[in-house]
Write a protein that holds these residues in place. Structure first.
Motif, short mmCIF file in Angstrom:
data_model
loop_
_atom_site.label_atom_id
_atom_site.label_comp_id
_atom_site.label_asym_id
_atom_site.label_seq_id
_atom_site.Cartn_x
_atom_site.Cartn_y
_atom_site.Cartn_z
N GLU A 182 0.80 -1.03 -0.19
CA GLU A 182 -0.09 0.04 0.05
C GLU A 182 0.78 1.25 0.07
O GLU A 182 0.32 2.42 0.01
N GLN A 206 -5.59 -6.29 1.06
CA GLN A 206 -6.12 -6.02 -0.54
C GLN A 206 -6.05 -7.41 -1.42
O GLN A 206 -6.88 -7.72 -1.93
N LYS A 209 -8.43 -10.15 -0.36
CA LYS A 209 -9.82 -9.89 -0.89
C LYS A 209 -9.97 -10.19 -2.24
O LYS A 209 -11.07 -10.58 -2.72
N GLN A 242 -10.06 -0.53 9.38
CA GLN A 242 -10.73 -0.33 8.00
C GLN A 242 -11.98 -1.09 8.06
O GLN A 242 -12.13 -2.12 8.67
N HIS A 450 -3.20 2.09 -5.70
CA HIS A 450 -2.04 1.06 -5.21
C HIS A 450 -1.90 0.32 -6.85
O HIS A 450 -2.83 0.45 -7.75
N1 ASP Z 1 -6.58 -1.57 -0.08
C1 ASP Z 1 -6.97 -0.14 -0.30
C2 ASP Z 1 -6.36 0.71 1.25
O1 ASP Z 1 -6.07 -0.05 2.14
C3 ASP Z 1 -8.40 -0.07 -0.38
C4 ASP Z 1 -8.93 -0.36 -1.57
O2 ASP Z 1 -8.51 -0.23 -2.67
O3 ASP Z 1 -9.89 -1.33 -1.35
O4 ASP Z 1 -6.27 2.07 1.06
#
Ligand code: ASP
Length: 590
Positions: A182, A206, A209, A242, A450
């Motif tokens: 990230e 990331q 998922k 998050q 990213h």
């Molecule tokens: N993984 C990203 C973040 O933590 C968020 C995403 O693209 O879903 O900022």
């Protein structure tokens, strides 16, 4: 809250006693919030999580209890029983939900003594951060923090309820994992069983998922902890929470339309009404009008492009900038005092931000009062006034520079010039980001979101021109969430890696598992992650995310409560095969 099971400590919650309980004998437990001795009577506000109840100790009715109550001190823990009585009219406290009644103590038992707390629990006095965190368990007793933690719970339950309804599955992903990019530094954990190898704590889930989408789970969410080892920056936490989501067979609109009602529910949990849809603006538009991709539109004062007014100007700073591919942009401050000293300070600030200079002007009936007024024609001034909607008495600020510099400088000045507390709340999606930013320090491209974000544009052309399928959602000038449509094809993913200077070999080594997975039939997918700490802080009206986290760390990553991080035994290090080099003259670190 449901009444508690009656036991030797309590048969009701302190904060739930009302007039309908008058005449009944009740038992409560809690902390001595405050004690007042009054005309022979002793009054104690007893506190539990639900609120306060007034205990009264009467020497004539319960001499023993009264005698002992004289020794109670703030934060002692006790259980007390006696009849609930109406307060005399003069003593009714309309500010307290239990303010009509009191418990006339027949007997009580001291369950635990309390030392004098290092700061008052019963008042919202200013206490230094270090002290609050060192005694966090006491800080959390204070009403404001209790409310914040309750609100956080509300928000989390709202999220779960909402997403469960929408068919999302909550799935956990590993904490001990491999480096996930990230863009921050990883926290590393040495492996004892495989000496020399290290786990990384996830900067976000990331890649997992995305793998879950390849697995066919369609809609995933999790409320995970994320870890980023960043240098000190105000209001950052090394670990933060998050709301992480991912969906399959979706495009930008699908993700945003799933998020909008979710955000509305979450805001409603914080007492904020939100009209849908949340507006969207493009990155370019945000940069032009607000000088930032995190606009707080409540401040008004939009930046205007003044190129048209000054295209043919004799004033070389303006016409030169325009001829060289630059821009002339400005903003108007309506209220406020603008003595010369403030203009000079703002000019210095603009220069510190990278501008060559700052043109300022005060609008007067005859024209502009400005050091550069003499270089400008009356028509130019009139057109600029019109574009800026300027009237007599306004102060104007103009920057002639490259577009990024103008945006940055005017964006910052806009925040500085804003007067007063903005009202209400502002939510906005920012879309159509560039794919990359150029890092001067490292002389290479960095992904703006990213590297797993899908690019748009001519992928055989200049990556500087690529756009991304990323989006952010901003509340009151804070980025509260962001995400993107991902690369679901390995060849496109490799193109992005190439642009970032990550060749196939390095990509294989670092992300081979993802690239492999993309070769087994990956659905188009996309998602988003929201910063839970920030959202709760905003809803609670707190300036700092620390006030939304039960046990946060200081800005330097230290936990004054437990003393983490702390040195460990030589033996532990030997087991791990880790040798610590102590900084010269530094403190022990192993
Ligand atoms: N993984 C990203 C973040 O933590 C968020 C995403 O693209 O879903 O900022």
């Amino acid at each position: 809250m449901k009444p508690p099971r009656a036991n030797r400590y309590r048969d009701c919650w302190a904060g739930q006693l009302r007039a309908d309980a008058v005449g009944q004998t009740r038992r409560v437990s809690g902390w001595v919030h405050r004690r007042r001795d009054h005309g022979g009577l002793i009054f104690i506000d007893l506190r539990d999580r639900t609120g306060l109840i007034q205990l009264v100790f009467r020497p004539d009715e319960s001499p023993e209890a009264h005698e002992q109550a004289g020794r109670l001190r703030a934060e002692d823990v006790l259980t007390a029983a006696g009849p609930i009585e109406s307060r005399d009219e003069a003593n009714v406290n309309p500010n307290l939900p239990t303010g009509e009644v009191e418990l006339n103590v027949a007997s009580f038992e001291l369950l635990a003594d309390a030392d004098t707390p290092p700061f008052p629990i019963d008042e919202d006095t200013e206490v230094g951060d270090e002290l609050r965190l060192r005694y966090r368990y006491l800080d959390l007793r204070r009403e404001r923090m209790r409310r914040n933690i309750e609100l956080r719970h509300e928000v989390v339950q709202t999220i779960r309820g909402h997403l469960n309804e929408e068919g999302f599955l909550e799935i956990e992903t590993p904490i001990l994992t491999r480096s996930t990019p990230e863009g921050a530094r990883d926290y590393l954990v040495p492996s004892r069983l495989q000496r020399g190898s290290w786990y990384a704590l996830p900067q976000s889930p990331q890649l997992f998922k995305q793998l879950l989408m390849v697995s066919g789970f369609e809609r995933y969410y999790q409320i995970p902890r994320c870890f980023r080892d960043e240098d000190f920056r105000a209001d950052r936490q090394p670990e933060f929470t998050q709301l992480d989501m991912e969906l399959s067979f979706v495009e930008e609109d699908d993700v945003i339309e799933v998020c909008d009602p979710l955000i509305r529910s979450v805001l409603a949990a914080g007492g904020i009404e939100l009209e849908l849809p949340i507006e969207r603006i493009s990155y370019d538009d945000a940069m032009l009008r607000y000088g930032t991709d995190r606009p707080d539109r409540r401040l008004g004062m939009e930046i205007q492009d003044l190129g048209e007014a000054f295209a043919g100007s004799e004033f070389k700073v303006f016409s030169g900038a325009l001829a060289g591919g630059g821009v002339v942009r400005g903003l108007r401050a309506r209220e406020g005092e603008f003595p010369r000293s403030r203009m000079d300070a703002l000019t210095e600030r603009a220069q510190a931000l990278g501008a060559k200079g700052l043109v300022w002007a005060v609008v007067e009936a005859e024209g502009w009062r400005s050091p550069i007024a003499k270089f400008l024609g009356a028509e130019e001034i009139a057109r600029a006034n019109e574009l800026l909607d300027a009237r007599e008495g306004d102060a104007l600020f103009v920057v002639a520079d490259e577009p990024v510099v103008a945006a940055k400088v005017l964006g910052e000045l806009r925040l500085e010039l804003a007067e007063g507390e903005p009202e209400g709340h502002d939510l906005v999606w920012v879309t159509d980001f560039p794919m990359f930013g150029w890092s001067e320090d490292e002389q290479r491209f960095d992904a703006l979101h990213h590297p797993f974000t899908a690019p748009l544009g001519d992928l055989d052309g200049d990556p500087a021109e690529w756009r991304s399928r990323g989006y952010d959602v901003v509340m009151d000038g804070w980025e509260i969430g962001g995400g993107s449509i991902r690369n679901h094809r390995a060849d496109i993913q490799q193109k992005v890696f190439d642009a970032l200077g990550i060749g196939p070999e390095e990509a294989g080594e670092r992300f081979g598992f993802l690239l492999d997975a993309l070769r087994y039939g990956a659905p188009p997918h996309g998602g988003v992650a929201f910063g839970l700490d920030r959202i709760v802080a905003l809803l609670a009206g707190e300036g700092s995310i620390r006030d939304a986290i039960a046990f946060p760390k200081t800005g330097t990553g230290v936990d004054p409560l437990t003393g983490a991080p702390a040195p460990v035994d030589e033996r532990q290090l030997r087991e791990l095969g880790v040798k610590v080099e102590r900084p010269p003259g530094g403190s022990p670190s192993g």
